[in-house]
Write a protein that holds these residues in place. Structure first.
Motif, mmCIF file in Angstrom:
data_model
loop_
_atom_site.group_PDB
_atom_site.id
_atom_site.type_symbol
_atom_site.label_atom_id
_atom_site.label_comp_id
_atom_site.label_asym_id
_atom_site.label_seq_id
_atom_site.Cartn_x
_atom_site.Cartn_y
_atom_site.Cartn_z
ATOM 1 N N THR A 76 65.751 89.818 -2.178
ATOM 2 C CA THR A 76 66.283 91.150 -1.840
ATOM 3 C C THR A 76 67.695 91.352 -2.398
ATOM 4 O OG1 THR A 76 67.225 90.395 0.271
ATOM 5 C CG2 THR A 76 64.929 91.135 0.291
ATOM 6 N N GLY A 77 68.173 90.379 -3.195
ATOM 7 C CA GLY A 77 69.504 90.497 -3.791
ATOM 8 C C GLY A 77 70.630 89.959 -2.933
ATOM 9 N N ASP A 78 70.294 89.236 -1.858
ATOM 10 C CA ASP A 78 71.311 88.669 -0.971
ATOM 11 C C ASP A 78 71.381 87.160 -1.206
ATOM 12 O OD1 ASP A 78 73.017 87.889 1.018
ATOM 13 O OD2 ASP A 78 71.726 88.448 2.691
ATOM 14 N N PHE A 79 72.490 86.690 -1.797
ATOM 15 C CA PHE A 79 72.643 85.259 -2.087
ATOM 16 C C PHE A 79 73.513 84.561 -1.045
ATOM 17 C CE2 PHE A 79 71.452 87.004 -6.208
ATOM 18 C CZ PHE A 79 70.478 86.112 -6.613
ATOM 19 N N GLY A 80 73.736 85.217 0.071
ATOM 20 C CA GLY A 80 74.478 84.583 1.147
ATOM 21 C C GLY A 80 75.968 84.864 1.089
ATOM 22 N N THR A 81 76.714 84.089 1.881
ATOM 23 C CA THR A 81 78.165 84.257 1.996
ATOM 24 C C THR A 81 78.873 83.038 1.420
ATOM 25 O OG1 THR A 81 77.885 85.560 4.014
ATOM 26 C CG2 THR A 81 80.067 84.628 3.605
ATOM 27 N N SER A 82 79.876 83.281 0.593
ATOM 28 C CA SER A 82 80.649 82.197 -0.016
ATOM 29 C C SER A 82 81.383 81.408 1.058
ATOM 30 C CB SER A 82 81.651 82.775 -1.014
ATOM 31 O OG SER A 82 82.606 81.814 -1.394
ATOM 32 N N TYR A 83 81.338 80.072 0.966
ATOM 33 C CA TYR A 83 82.026 79.213 1.938
ATOM 34 C C TYR A 83 83.540 79.393 1.867
ATOM 35 C CZ TYR A 83 77.582 76.640 2.302
ATOM 36 O OH TYR A 83 76.267 76.282 2.502
ATOM 37 N N GLN A 84 84.068 79.380 0.634
ATOM 38 C CA GLN A 84 85.525 79.361 0.490
ATOM 39 C C GLN A 84 86.149 80.753 0.563
ATOM 40 O OE1 GLN A 84 86.725 77.991 -3.438
ATOM 41 N NE2 GLN A 84 84.738 78.531 -4.305
ATOM 42 N N PHE A 85 85.433 81.783 0.147
ATOM 43 C CA PHE A 85 86.003 83.133 0.162
ATOM 44 C C PHE A 85 85.595 83.925 1.404
ATOM 45 C CE2 PHE A 85 85.677 82.052 -4.411
ATOM 46 C CZ PHE A 85 87.018 82.153 -4.745
ATOM 47 N N ARG A 86 84.608 83.429 2.130
ATOM 48 C CA ARG A 86 84.093 84.118 3.319
ATOM 49 C C ARG A 86 83.721 85.571 2.997
ATOM 50 N NH1 ARG A 86 85.284 81.135 7.987
ATOM 51 N NH2 ARG A 86 85.580 78.967 7.319
ATOM 52 N N ALA A 87 83.113 85.761 1.840
ATOM 53 C CA ALA A 87 82.710 87.093 1.383
ATOM 54 C C ALA A 87 81.308 86.977 0.783
ATOM 55 C CB ALA A 87 83.687 87.618 0.336
ATOM 56 N N PRO A 88 80.539 88.065 0.767
ATOM 57 C CA PRO A 88 79.200 88.022 0.155
ATOM 58 C C PRO A 88 79.272 87.578 -1.310
ATOM 59 C CG PRO A 88 79.459 90.026 1.430
ATOM 60 C CD PRO A 88 80.811 89.383 1.382
ATOM 61 N N VAL A 89 78.333 86.723 -1.690
ATOM 62 C CA VAL A 89 78.297 86.208 -3.058
ATOM 63 C C VAL A 89 78.159 87.341 -4.065
ATOM 64 C CG1 VAL A 89 76.892 84.860 -4.683
ATOM 65 C CG2 VAL A 89 77.433 83.932 -2.420
ATOM 66 N N VAL A 90 77.340 88.314 -3.751
ATOM 67 C CA VAL A 90 77.129 89.445 -4.663
ATOM 68 C C VAL A 90 78.443 90.183 -4.922
ATOM 69 C CG1 VAL A 90 75.960 91.657 -4.965
ATOM 70 C CG2 VAL A 90 74.716 89.714 -3.994
ATOM 71 N N ASP A 91 79.276 90.319 -3.896
ATOM 72 C CA ASP A 91 80.563 90.998 -4.064
ATOM 73 C C ASP A 91 81.479 90.223 -5.005
ATOM 74 O OD1 ASP A 91 79.627 92.883 -2.342
ATOM 75 O OD2 ASP A 91 80.904 92.317 -0.645
ATOM 76 N N LYS A 92 81.504 88.894 -4.876
ATOM 77 C CA LYS A 92 82.352 88.073 -5.750
ATOM 78 C C LYS A 92 81.869 88.135 -7.198
ATOM 79 C CE LYS A 92 85.345 86.216 -4.685
ATOM 80 N NZ LYS A 92 86.725 86.705 -4.542
ATOM 81 N N ILE A 93 80.546 88.137 -7.374
ATOM 82 C CA ILE A 93 79.989 88.225 -8.732
ATOM 83 C C ILE A 93 80.307 89.593 -9.337
ATOM 84 C CG2 ILE A 93 77.841 88.305 -10.056
ATOM 85 C CD1 ILE A 93 76.715 86.200 -8.157
ATOM 86 N N THR A 94 80.123 90.645 -8.562
ATOM 87 C CA THR A 94 80.405 92.001 -9.050
ATOM 88 C C THR A 94 81.878 92.166 -9.400
ATOM 89 O OG1 THR A 94 78.636 92.842 -7.620
ATOM 90 C CG2 THR A 94 80.181 94.448 -8.494
ATOM 91 N N GLU A 95 82.731 91.516 -8.647
ATOM 92 C CA GLU A 95 84.180 91.607 -8.889
ATOM 93 C C GLU A 95 84.586 90.925 -10.184
ATOM 94 O OE1 GLU A 95 88.047 89.534 -6.826
ATOM 95 O OE2 GLU A 95 86.496 90.292 -5.483
ATOM 96 N N ALA A 96 83.947 89.776 -10.490
ATOM 97 C CA ALA A 96 84.347 88.999 -11.675
ATOM 98 C C ALA A 96 83.591 89.406 -12.935
ATOM 99 C CB ALA A 96 84.127 87.505 -11.410
ATOM 100 N N LEU A 97 82.440 90.078 -12.789
ATOM 101 C CA LEU A 97 81.594 90.393 -13.944
ATOM 102 C C LEU A 97 82.298 91.236 -15.008
ATOM 103 C CD1 LEU A 97 78.856 90.252 -15.347
ATOM 104 C CD2 LEU A 97 78.111 92.206 -13.953
ATOM 105 N N PRO A 98 83.017 92.314 -14.665
ATOM 106 C CA PRO A 98 83.671 93.105 -15.722
ATOM 107 C C PRO A 98 84.656 92.300 -16.564
ATOM 108 C CG PRO A 98 83.650 94.322 -13.648
ATOM 109 C CD PRO A 98 83.209 92.923 -13.332
ATOM 110 N N ASN A 99 85.354 91.355 -15.950
ATOM 111 C CA ASN A 99 86.307 90.537 -16.705
ATOM 112 C C ASN A 99 85.586 89.663 -17.726
ATOM 113 O OD1 ASN A 99 88.218 91.641 -14.998
ATOM 114 N ND2 ASN A 99 88.258 89.883 -13.628
ATOM 115 N N THR A 100 84.455 89.108 -17.312
ATOM 116 C CA THR A 100 83.664 88.287 -18.232
ATOM 117 C C THR A 100 83.097 89.127 -19.361
ATOM 118 O OG1 THR A 100 83.075 86.546 -16.661
ATOM 119 C CG2 THR A 100 81.519 86.960 -18.424
ATOM 120 N N LEU A 101 82.584 90.307 -19.037
ATOM 121 C CA LEU A 101 82.015 91.175 -20.065
ATOM 122 C C LEU A 101 83.082 91.616 -21.062
ATOM 123 C CD1 LEU A 101 79.566 93.416 -18.002
ATOM 124 C CD2 LEU A 101 79.035 91.435 -19.424
#
Length: 348
Positions: free
Chosen positions: A101-126
């Protein structure tokens, strides 16, 4: 027309009609097969990403405490919070159910949804790998066609030798070398570029754009230098295979200029292997280049993956691994779907 010729004519019409039917049904079957294969590959990646990173030594809960003295009750509470107290099979079923369903859980170290962290870093990588991709693809195709067309010449030997040399250099080593020479400065060579990061901070508007571009130079140069050689060599090899074809001899005999023969006839027919490489590199563009982003402290998916792997932050690592693999699988599948448009024989 004789009576004997009539059955043969009818038979030829039926044969031609049968061929058209087979051709019209070949691509849908080809398409269905490729999509089914991609779906199976994605499921395999989903399963692999769960079990693979649980082989990493270390306790993520203890790592999160930062070496502080923590009671057994607190550790148990952490494990319960992140579901690490559940049996492995239960963790696996929960992970697969949520991931679909697109939910990869919550990051241990950031205490934030994994999808949010990926979405945040993706534009920089692109931004980083996309810029490098456009440059090294264009450079590789251009130099590859020039080298093949002038095979054995001085330019071909220089281009091929330089491409092989740079392609064999580890990207992180070249990145560190560029930082030492062009960022820190050596002898009379002053430091001209930042040593890392994406921005200096405090800039706005055009000044911000120029600041990001300034930080982008060294990592992009590193990626282009290491990656363009692969495209050059594949393009050169494919074009050399085409150069002995009869249709090129015919085109030259008609009086067409060499440049026109190469651009209109030879290069388009030699593109299949290069198209494969381009789509694979597009998939890697989403994945980013972990070592280069880490060396230059670039805040993209590659740097995030390295950060998560050092904990290990299992949900974040699993989510990033799935995104990396899915990008390559999707682009590979798109390459397979484009093939029949370039060469209809592929779908037969």
């Amino acid at each position: 027309m004789t009576a004997d010729a009539t059955p043969a004519l009818v038979e030829d019409k039926h044969t031609a009609a049968g061929r058209r039917v087979r051709k019209s049904s070949a691509y849908p079957r080809y398409l269905a097969g490729k999509l089914a294969g991609a779906a199976v590959s994605l499921l395999a990646v989903l399963v692999t990403s769960f079990f693979l990173f649980r082989l990493i030594p270390g306790d993520p809960v203890k790592t999160m405490t930062g070496g502080r003295q923590v009671s057994a009750e607190q550790l148990a509470a952490y494990r319960e919070e992140f579901g690490l107290d559940l049996p492995l099979w239960r963790q696996f079923t929960d992970y697969c159910g949520k991931a679909l369903t697109g939910d990869f859980g919550t990051s241990y170290q950031f205490r934030a949804p994994v999808v949010d962290k990926i979405t945040e870093a993706l534009p920089n990588t692109l931004l980083l790998t996309g810029t490098a991709f456009v440059l090294y693809t264009a450079l590789g195709i251009f130099l590859g066609t020039r080298s093949a067309w002038r095979r054995g010449g001085l330019g071909d030997r220089i281009n091929t030798g330089l491409a092989l040399t740079l392609y064999s250099i580890p990207s992180f080593w070249l990145g560190l070398l560029l930082i030492i020479v062009l960022a820190v400065g050596v002898g009379p060579v002053p430091g001209m570029f930042p040593t890392g990061g994406m921005e200096s901070g405090g800039e706005e508007g055009l000044a911000y754009v120029l600041d990001v571009a300034h930080h982008l130079v060294l990592p992009v140069v590193t990626l282009v230098a290491v990656e363009y050689g692969q495209t050059l060599l594949v393009t050169r090899s494919a074009l050399l295979d085409e150069m002995g074809s009869d249709y090129l001899t015919t085109a030259r005999a008609k009086g067409l200029r060499d440049d026109l023969v190469r651009r209109r006839h030879a290069v388009p027919n030699a593109l299949l292997p290069t198209v494969t490489l381009i789509f694979i590199n597009l998939g890697r563009t989403v994945a980013g280049v972990i070592l280069v982003e880490t060396v230059f402290s670039w805040p993209g998916l590659g740097g995030l993956f390295y950060q998560a792997l050092s904990v290990p932050d299992l949900p974040l690592v699993q989510g990033l691994f799935f995104v990396f693999a899915a990008a390559v699988i999707v682009m590979n599948t798109l390459a397979d779907l484009v093939y029949p448009l370039l060469d209809p024989r592929v779908a037969r």
